[in-house]
Design a protein around this motif. Structure first.
Motif, short mmCIF file in Angstrom:
data_model
loop_
_atom_site.label_atom_id
_atom_site.label_comp_id
_atom_site.label_asym_id
_atom_site.label_seq_id
_atom_site.Cartn_x
_atom_site.Cartn_y
_atom_site.Cartn_z
N ASP A 201 0.87 -1.04 -0.08
CA ASP A 201 0.07 0.16 -0.10
C ASP A 201 0.87 1.17 0.13
O ASP A 201 0.55 2.14 -0.85
N SER A 202 1.81 1.36 0.77
CA SER A 202 2.63 2.68 1.09
C SER A 202 3.56 2.69 -0.08
O SER A 202 3.75 3.80 -0.57
N GLY A 203 4.09 1.63 -0.64
CA GLY A 203 5.14 1.77 -1.85
C GLY A 203 4.57 2.29 -2.92
O GLY A 203 4.80 3.14 -3.84
N CYS A 204 3.12 1.67 -3.21
CA CYS A 204 2.28 2.08 -4.30
C CYS A 204 1.84 3.50 -4.29
O CYS A 204 1.97 4.39 -4.97
N ALA A 205 1.49 3.88 -2.93
CA ALA A 205 1.24 5.29 -2.86
C ALA A 205 1.98 6.51 -2.87
O ALA A 205 1.97 7.51 -3.70
N ILE A 206 3.37 6.06 -2.40
CA ILE A 206 4.43 7.07 -2.69
C ILE A 206 4.83 7.13 -4.04
O ILE A 206 5.19 8.31 -4.49
#
Length: 723
Positions: A671-676
């Motif tokens: 989730d966080s890798g995709c969002a950043i």
């Protein structure tokens, strides 16, 4: 006291603990297995680490999730990400900051960790009022500005918080009010703060870092260089000029049969991460999705029910009887209210068969929750409510007595101030909701919040009030679209926010957080999130040309479009015209009865065959999840179910030790890798104005069609009203 003076002995492993006799524990087995019956009231919570990380993550989540809310795949970062990342950051601050009472009073402890997560939990959901602000600015030509926007957001959020304080004696203090979702969070907190002696393999943080980096690098393919991977509709490329094939197989504007996605944001949009949902729930949603999207929807369309073939097969757009796009401005007067003479000439309003049927599914989902809850959990709810009235103080309530409670008037004042300012919002800015409408909007959640809160505390299910609020104000004040959505927001989100806050209060109760500390972080997180949400929304609406249209892809605003359509259906036209006896959609009202009755036979079958798969059938879940289409498209569901099968069935069953260690960490990292990555890509595109132009990016606008399946937008007469 939240903080006590400590000598160097504080840093020893032997802490002074308040605890109960061995035999005294929670009467609820599930709670006993997760929540310890001990507490250390000397642990500091008002620390620099807590405030720094809490404020930083609150700003980050409210910005990222508001940013993604406008995108085609509206993924969101959950508090799980904060729960995972804040631990190593807290330990880092513990290691590098010199020791002091405020800045570094000792080891980073679980109470600080819980407060950081609770603050983020108050800010991660996009404020529902942003929907009103968006459609007013983009479709109704009204800009309520910074002042009106902030007050609208804050009042709709804080009214629920004021209600939450009143409900503490009924939904927080009693042991019978379990709030099962908190138990999973506490289990994860304890995995960080309780040493595991038998750990093998990479640490969770190392695994998180590797998965985060891998997703960050990979997402540049579907997010920038090769965007067709987002909606990989390979089947319709066999014969691109075949309308039926495109309608059935296009992942972007069709039913998504055989289509796949290699984009994590597509998988987690709308239904959140499948890596945190039990397999039995995924299976229920899969059954509902396949039945509605791949069986009923094509049957309705190709049978031309409701003149379906005059329109595209799936969209939340609205149409005239001739199949042209509905122009709402034609039937509105200068005050954005219905002009009945103009409507008589221009109307009636039509929806696609898919969109209209999902309204029926939504009706059924509302009543199905009531029947299901009574049949499956009725005895438990009655029993536990009786116990709550008997003040069944368990060990956790006794341990909490060492802390100063939040005075009731703090919550009362919060409610009164927010409610009073709400009248100013409705009369100072063009919300079009009269005083009696605002009072009625707040009265609805006041009446329903306790019984629904008991249901959620016991069953983890929350019946929503959005359809009921739309229906009530639609009959009471037809022809007023802005008043309708304002009423819905105050009526629906007040209850939803209230129960979110109550759930966090119960989390603090289980983890022995000083109540005044929890009050502070909830207030600060909610206040700050409102500012970030509005700033992000106004920035995007002011800088992205043609936002909320296909030309602004990926900022196509599927949620805002659906909200706008709802404002027309329930507000401009009204439920009497849309679903009354003279309407072609009148039959959808019978879905209230369908939802009321359908759980009954499955309950009897589950009782008759208690060890069969029938005990896992959950009719409300099937209905309420499926009703998300649109704005969700079938591909969001099919890929979500596929990922859920891999992680929550196969890996959990056949690689259980790996699943226990790394499943939730993997979800948060992806989730966080995709969002950043998506935010950086947005900066690259905005700054350079360059995106690779080739077949793998599908072109821009609907003439090229994002997934190279333009015929999916055509109706049965081979006309493209959306082009």
């Amino acid at each position: 006291m939240a903080y006590m003076e400590k000598s160097d002995s504080y840093y020893d492993t032997e802490h002074a603990q308040t605890h109960a006799e061995d035999e005294e524990d929670s009467p609820i087995e599930e709670v006993r297995s997760v929540v310890p019956n001990t507490d250390d009231p000397t642990l500091p919570v008002w620390t620099f680490r807590m405030w720094t990380l809490g404020l930083a993550f609150s700003c980050l989540l409210s910005f990222v999730n508001q940013f993604f809310w406008y995108r085609q795949n509206a993924m969101s970062l959950s508090p799980l990400v904060v729960q995972l990342i804040s631990f190593p950051l807290g330990k880092l601050l513990e290691a590098i900051i010199p020791r002091s009472r405020f800045f570094n009073p000792g080891p980073f402890n679980m109470k600080e960790h819980v407060l950081i997560t609770a603050m983020a939990n108050c800010s991660y959901s996009t404020a529902y009022a942003i929907d009103i602000i968006t459609i007013q600015k983009l479709w109704y030509g009204q800009d309520i500005g910074w002042g009106g926007g902030l007050l609208l957001i804050w009042t709709t959020q804080f009214i629920g918080y004021g209600m939450a304080g009143v409900l503490r004696p009924y939904l927080v203090y009693p042991s019978s009010m379990v709030w099962p979702s908190n138990l999973a969070n506490i289990s994860l907190f304890r995995t960080f703060h309780v040493t595991e002696s038998n750990w093998t393999g990479p640490t969770r943080f190392k695994w998180f870092a590797c998965c985060f980096l891998a997703m960050f690098v990979y997402y540049w393919l579907p997010g920038y260089f090769f965007q067709v991977l987002t909606f990989f509709s390979w089947a319709c490329w066999i014969k691109p000029d075949n309308r039926t094939l495109a309608q059935l197989t296009s992942g972007y504007q069709g039913l998504g049969m055989l289509a796949v996605s290699f984009d994590w944001s597509t998988i987690v949009s709308y239904l959140s991460s499948p890596l945190v949902v039990p397999w039995w729930a995924i299976a229920n949603i899969m059954v509902g999705f396949v039945t509605v999207a791949w069986i009923i929807a094509p049957a309705l369309y190709y049978s031309n029910v409701w003149n379906a073939q005059r329109f595209p097969i799936i969209t939340s757009a609205l149409f005239t009887k001739d199949g042209e796009l509905w122009d709402n401005s034609v039937v509105l007067d200068e005050h954005n209210r219905l002009n009945e003479t103009a409507y008589a000439e221009y109307g009636p309003l039509y929806m696609t068969s898919f969109f209209s049927f999902t309204y029926g599914i939504m009706f059924a989902g509302l009543t199905a929750v009531l029947t299901h809850t009574i049949l499956y959990h009725g005895k438990d709810i009655i029993q536990q409510f009786k116990r709550s009235r008997d003040h069944d103080d368990d060990i956790h309530m006794k341990l909490m007595r060492v802390y100063k409670e939040v005075p009731g008037y703090w919550y009362h004042a919060t409610f009164i101030v927010a409610f009073g300012i709400s009248f100013a919002v409705c009369y100072k800015w063009p919300m079009d909701l009269p005083w009696w409408g605002l009072i009625l909007a707040i009265a609805i959640p006041i009446v329903f919040v306790l019984p629904i809160g008991i249901i959620q505390a016991v069953t983890n299910q929350q019946p929503g009030l959005n359809v009921i609020t739309e229906l009530i104000i639609g009959y009471a004040l037809p022809g007023h679209p802005i008043a309708n959505v304002t009423f819905k927001t105050y009526g629906y989100i007040s209850m939803a926010q209230c129960l979110t806050f109550v759930s966090d209060l119960k989390l603090g109760h289980y983890t022995k957080i000083p109540p005044r500390a929890m009050f502070a972080v909830q207030m600060v997180g909610t206040f700050l999130a409102g500012i970030i949400n509005l700033a992000t929304a106004r920035w995007l609406m002011g800088t992205i040309p043609n936002i909320c249209t296909a030309d602004a892809y990926p900022f196509t605003c599927p949620s805002a479009k659906t909200f706008y359509s709802a404002s027309i259906i329930w507000g401009t036209i009204g439920p009497e015209r849309m679903f009354g006896p003279s309407s072609p959609y009148n039959g959808l009202m019978y879905f209230f009865l369908v939802g009321l009755l359908l759980p009954i036979p499955f309950w009897f079958l589950a009782k008759k065959f208690p060890n069969s798969w029938l005990k896992y059938v959950h009719i409300p879940l099937i209905f309420n999840a499926t009703a998300m289409m649109p704005p969700a498209v079938p591909l969001n569901f099919s890929m979500w179910c596929a990922a859920g099968f891999v992680f929550m069935f196969w890996l959990r069953k056949y690689r259980h030790s790996w699943w226990i260690k790394y499943n939730y960490v993997t979800s948060a990292a992806f989730d966080s890798g995709c969002a950043i990555a998506a935010i950086i890509i947005f900066g690259v595109v905005t700054g350079s104005g360059y995106t690779p132009q080739w077949w793998g990016n599908g072109g821009y606008g609907l003439n090229a069609q994002f997934d190279n399946c333009p015929m999916a937008l055509y109706n049965g007469s081979d006309a493209c009203v959306l082009c």
